[in-house]
Scaffold this active site. Sequence first.
Site: not given
Ligand code: FPP
Length: 245
Positions: A17, A34, A128
Amino acid sequence: MSITPATVPHHIAIVMDGNGRWATRRFLPRLAGHRQGVESLRRCVRACVARGVGVLTVFAFSSENWNRPADEVSGLMDLLAKALAREVPQLSRDGVRLHFVGEKSALSDKVREGLRQAEAATAANDRLVLNVCFNYGGRWDIAQAAAALAARGEPITEASLHAAMGMAHVPDPDLLIRTGGEKRISNFLLWQAAYSELYFSDRLWPDFDEAALDEAIADYAARERRFGRTSEQLQQQPTAARLSA
Ligand code: FPP
């Protein structure tokens, strides 16, 4: 507590997150966060391989993420397809086996085919297991497992439900990390996290580096996992039995 092979969790699960906030703080579009999240994931996978972690499970797209703005949703789909095309050869060289867990029928043919190819290309690797939960929700997983058993006329027990769920190929997570400062499970691994140790980090996912991972592992190593038993009972067991309980 210092990190030794005996104190490294076999299975680490992560709610990655904080990508959006990482980008917003830099006056960048959320998708840039992202993209940086993918870099952080790459670093984390290599760190887990180096430390002897056996299974890494990450929450990449939840059943609820469809409610985000359409351009962010399509951006995440695109990011997944591109990340796979780019990363699979190196992941394979590092001995990583990919599994995608989630409701695949709602994904486009292109994304589904990308997932299938990535799983096939890495199927022989055994250093892994990397489970990418994509269009996944813990409630969805429990419900689809129960529906599958009911359709086959099989009894619903803890063991049969577990075997019908998306994570049946790996043991339950030992350590569940959430970055980004929130202290919630958010529908991740509801069944499998029953006895996982929880660790919450204030770092945003793109900033979660090797040192942050080591802090989480060291914190885990200092926990006493009792699985419903008493401290005294655990002290009477030999060390190896305690660690594998
Ligand atoms: C949450 O951060 C993150 C996500 C919903 C996407 C997680 C994806 C990745 C780390 C990239 C890897 C992705 C793939 C497609 C392999 P948020 O957007 O909710 O952050 P915020 O809470 O700061 O808004």
